[in-house]
Design an enzyme around this catalytic site. Structure first.
Site, PDB file in Angstrom:
ATOM      1  N   CYS A 120      19.019 -32.337  54.397  1.00  0.00           N
ATOM      2  CA  CYS A 120      19.902 -32.327  53.232  1.00  0.00           C
ATOM      3  C   CYS A 120      21.360 -32.608  53.577  1.00  0.00           C
ATOM      4  O   CYS A 120      21.743 -32.656  54.738  1.00  0.00           O
ATOM      5  CB  CYS A 120      19.744 -31.025  52.468  1.00  0.00           C
ATOM      6  SG  CYS A 120      18.075 -30.837  51.788  1.00  0.00           S
ATOM      7  N   LYS A 122      24.719 -31.502  53.582  1.00  0.00           N
ATOM      8  CA  LYS A 122      25.784 -30.971  54.441  1.00  0.00           C
ATOM      9  C   LYS A 122      25.289 -30.692  55.858  1.00  0.00           C
ATOM     10  O   LYS A 122      26.068 -30.648  56.802  1.00  0.00           O
ATOM     11  CB  LYS A 122      26.378 -29.690  53.842  1.00  0.00           C
ATOM     12  CG  LYS A 122      26.816 -29.829  52.398  1.00  0.00           C
ATOM     13  CD  LYS A 122      27.647 -31.059  52.156  1.00  0.00           C
ATOM     14  CE  LYS A 122      27.908 -31.287  50.697  1.00  0.00           C
ATOM     15  NZ  LYS A 122      26.702 -31.400  49.861  1.00  0.00           N
ATOM     16  N   GLU A 453      31.905 -30.208  44.000  1.00  0.00           N
ATOM     17  CA  GLU A 453      30.946 -31.186  43.503  1.00  0.00           C
ATOM     18  C   GLU A 453      30.869 -31.039  41.986  1.00  0.00           C
ATOM     19  O   GLU A 453      30.610 -29.952  41.473  1.00  0.00           O
ATOM     20  CB  GLU A 453      29.595 -30.934  44.185  1.00  0.00           C
ATOM     21  CG  GLU A 453      28.543 -31.957  43.858  1.00  0.00           C
ATOM     22  CD  GLU A 453      27.602 -31.446  42.792  1.00  0.00           C
ATOM     23  OE1 GLU A 453      27.805 -31.839  41.618  1.00  0.00           O
ATOM     24  OE2 GLU A 453      26.708 -30.666  43.109  1.00  0.00           O
ATOM     25  N   SER A 478      27.783 -35.436  43.060  1.00  0.00           N
ATOM     26  CA  SER A 478      26.458 -35.373  43.669  1.00  0.00           C
ATOM     27  C   SER A 478      25.831 -36.757  43.685  1.00  0.00           C
ATOM     28  O   SER A 478      26.114 -37.598  42.820  1.00  0.00           O
ATOM     29  CB  SER A 478      25.575 -34.415  42.868  1.00  0.00           C
ATOM     30  OG  SER A 478      24.217 -34.593  43.189  1.00  0.00           O
TER      31      SER A 478
END
Length: 572
Positions: A120, A122, A453, A478
């Protein structure tokens, strides 16, 4: 070497052997090269719930090649299950948490090389930043994506499932909504959307960054998009384990692979695959960490040259599983080979050109040919102007109404994401209307803090069916952002006194994507007068990691992370 130094080395070796023997490692294993397997396994995310098996494959490959693997876990979180909007402030700081975890773990526990496993958004850049900081032999292995499914005769993924529920809600009157029936529909749809472990099936941020790891040569070709739960993923895991031993023996390190040329290759791949705009901030962070002179001008140059080829959600009808079966990133790179530096070294031990010579396959509707692209230019546009002197980013391939790409809009200014959502939702004291530019500021690295975000802002616009509206923010978007012209990463951010802080309701903002411009129709004199009156808003109630971000984060064009070294504290 004096005796005291020899004694210190002997005692340190004693400590290593004692600790590893206590775990169960043998004398023979302790004589082999030590390879760390940094795993982001977690039961909080389908993108990471299967990674124990993938790690076992990597360790098997290391053992086959004559190494001693040992596994360390770092956080592997997904931002979707958050409960409160303020929880999303921690989304971007995850990257620094992963970086710090790997850096501290591998400085305390020595290794000759390491493999990072993640899925994913980060976690992937956190590992690659750690690889650049440590500069020990390294390979990244993406966890892969979940298998797609069909619902009512059509391909469905996370994004399409959410669209189905939204459309059904919008078709009902407020009095006719039955929460029992809606919950039943949600149950039906989510049973199809989430049908296996793995990352979400679109070219959202996490998958974009995994694809770009291939593009820059730090991951094995084809490994970023193979299905998470498949024999192919385990084969690649074992091959990754064997390859890291080869890099250790040859002394090939991340900074030999990640160079200005290879980062430009990754940008070209990002443009061709219609990758998410968060790639900009993360690749800029890689460059800053390694001292590589990559600038937003490099992004702008390549975005004007490289056509968008991947017809994959959110820029097209297909999902990542289709992309992988159609040839994946190796085929994309072969199609855009003329825009790549093929002399760059990769973790295969070969150059990009040598890798591409082995790629077979042809373009299709999933991965379009150069002469029939999804969009004639790259999917990410870098904008500059008096509203974004150091740059802003947008993914224009996801915009449904292409007429929005060039126009002048009335500013509607909000000083927080919560304020914007609240006022747009209730339409008071003044509703947002068609032709407005929703300016959501103080959401940047320091202002958010954590570079917020802003997907929830797009969701509320969809719920209100406000279509001919653009969104401008110093925060991020996003990879799931779809349908709207969303311009993020405005730099310098408002909290640092950037021009976004000076915009007022009713100002006219000119957006010109074809010419890469973002301007507010105010004179330099007027902007200077407003700047003289401006004071940064007081931030209160900020603590922990967010307090660190609010004080020391770099601007978006430098990667929006924590300082690399003490000299960065003097960098604005």
């Amino acid at each position: 070497m004096n005796n005291s130094t020899n004694f210190e080395r002997i005692l340190r070796n004693y400590g290593h052997r004692a600790i590893f023997k206590a775990i169960g490692f043998t004398e023979k294993e302790l004589s082999l090269p030590r390879i760390a397997v940094i795993n982001s396994w977690s039961e909080q995310s389908p993108g990471h719930s299967h990674l124990r098996e993938v790690a076992e494959g990597v360790k098997a490959g290391i053992r086959m090649a004559g190494g001693m693997p040992f596994e360390i876990e770092v956080p592997g979180l997904c931002s979707v299950p958050h409960k409160d909007p303020s929880d999303m402030l921690y989304d971007m700081p995850q990257r620094e948490a992963v970086l710090a975890a790997v850096e501290s773990s591998l400085n305390i526990s020595w290794c000759d090389g390491w493999v990072g496993i993640a899925s994913c958004d980060k976690i992937i850049p956190g590992m690659i930043l750690a690889a650049l900081r440590l500069n020990r032999p390294f390979i990244f292995l993406g966890g892969g994506q979940m298998f797609p499914s069909d619902y009512e005769g059509r391909r469905i993924d996370y994004m399409r499932g959410q669209a189905i529920i939204r459309q059904e809600l919008q078709s009902m009157s407020e009095n006719s909504i039955s929460f029992e029936s809606i919950n039943q529909r949600i149950s039906e749809v989510t049973s199809c959307v989430a049908c296996s472990a793995g990352a979400c099936g679109e070219l959202t941020t996490g998958n974009t960054l995994a694809v770009l790891a291939e593009g820059m040569g730090i991951a094995l070709p084809g490994s970023s998009t193979s299905p998470a739960v498949s024999a192919e993923k385990i084969w690649q895991a074992k091959e990754t384990g064997e390859k890291i031993m080869e890099l250790v023996r040859k002394g090939i390190r991340p900074r030999d692979i990640i160079t200005l040329a290879s980062l430009r290759n990754a940008i070209a791949v990002d443009m061709a695959t219609c990758g998410g705009t968060n790639a900009v901030v993360h690749l800029q962070a890689y460059a800053h960490e390694a001292g590589i002179p990559l600038t937003l001008e490099d992004w702008d140059e390549l975005s004007r040259k490289v056509p968008a080829l991947a017809n994959v959600a959110p820029s097209g009808p297909y999902v990542l599983y289709d992309y992988h079966r159609a040839g994946g990133t190796p085929l994309v790179m072969k199609l855009i080979a003329g825009y790549l530096d093929r002399s760059c070294l990769t973790v295969t031990g070969k150059t990009v050109g040598e890798n591409l010579a082995e790629v077979k396959g042809e373009a299709s509707d999933v991965i379009r040919p150069l002469e029939n692209p999804v969009w004639p230019e790259g999917a990410t546009a870098i904008l500059k102007g008096n509203l974004a002197p150091r740059g802003a980013a947008t993914r224009h391939t996801v915009v449904e109404n292409k007429e929005l790409l060039q126009g002048t809009y009335r500013a509607r200014v909000f000083n927080s994401l919560q304020e914007a959502i609240s006022i747009i939702s209730i339409g008071k004291p003044e509703p947002v209307r068609s032709g407005d530019a929703v300016v959501c500021r103080y959401q940047g690295p320091r202002g958010g803090p954590g570079m917020v975000e802003c997907l929830s802002l797009i969701r509320v616009l969809k719920d209100k069916q406000l279509k001919n509206v653009v969104v401008i923010t110093d925060g991020r978007f996003s990879g799931f952002t779809q349908g709207y012209l969303a311009i993020g990463h405005v730099c310098p951010e408002a909290q640092a006194g950037g021009p976004l802080a000076l915009v007022r309701d009713g100002d006219r903002i000119r957006v010109d994507i074809p010419n890469r411009r973002l301007d507010v129709e105010l004179s330099a004199e007027e902007l200077a007068a407003r700047k003289a009156e401006w004071k940064p808003p007081v931030q209160s109630g900020i603590k922990g990691m967010l307090a660190i971000y609010a004080k020391i984060a770099l601007q978006a064009d430098l990667g929006a992370g924590w300082p690399r070294d003490l000299s960065d504290f003097n960098t604005e």
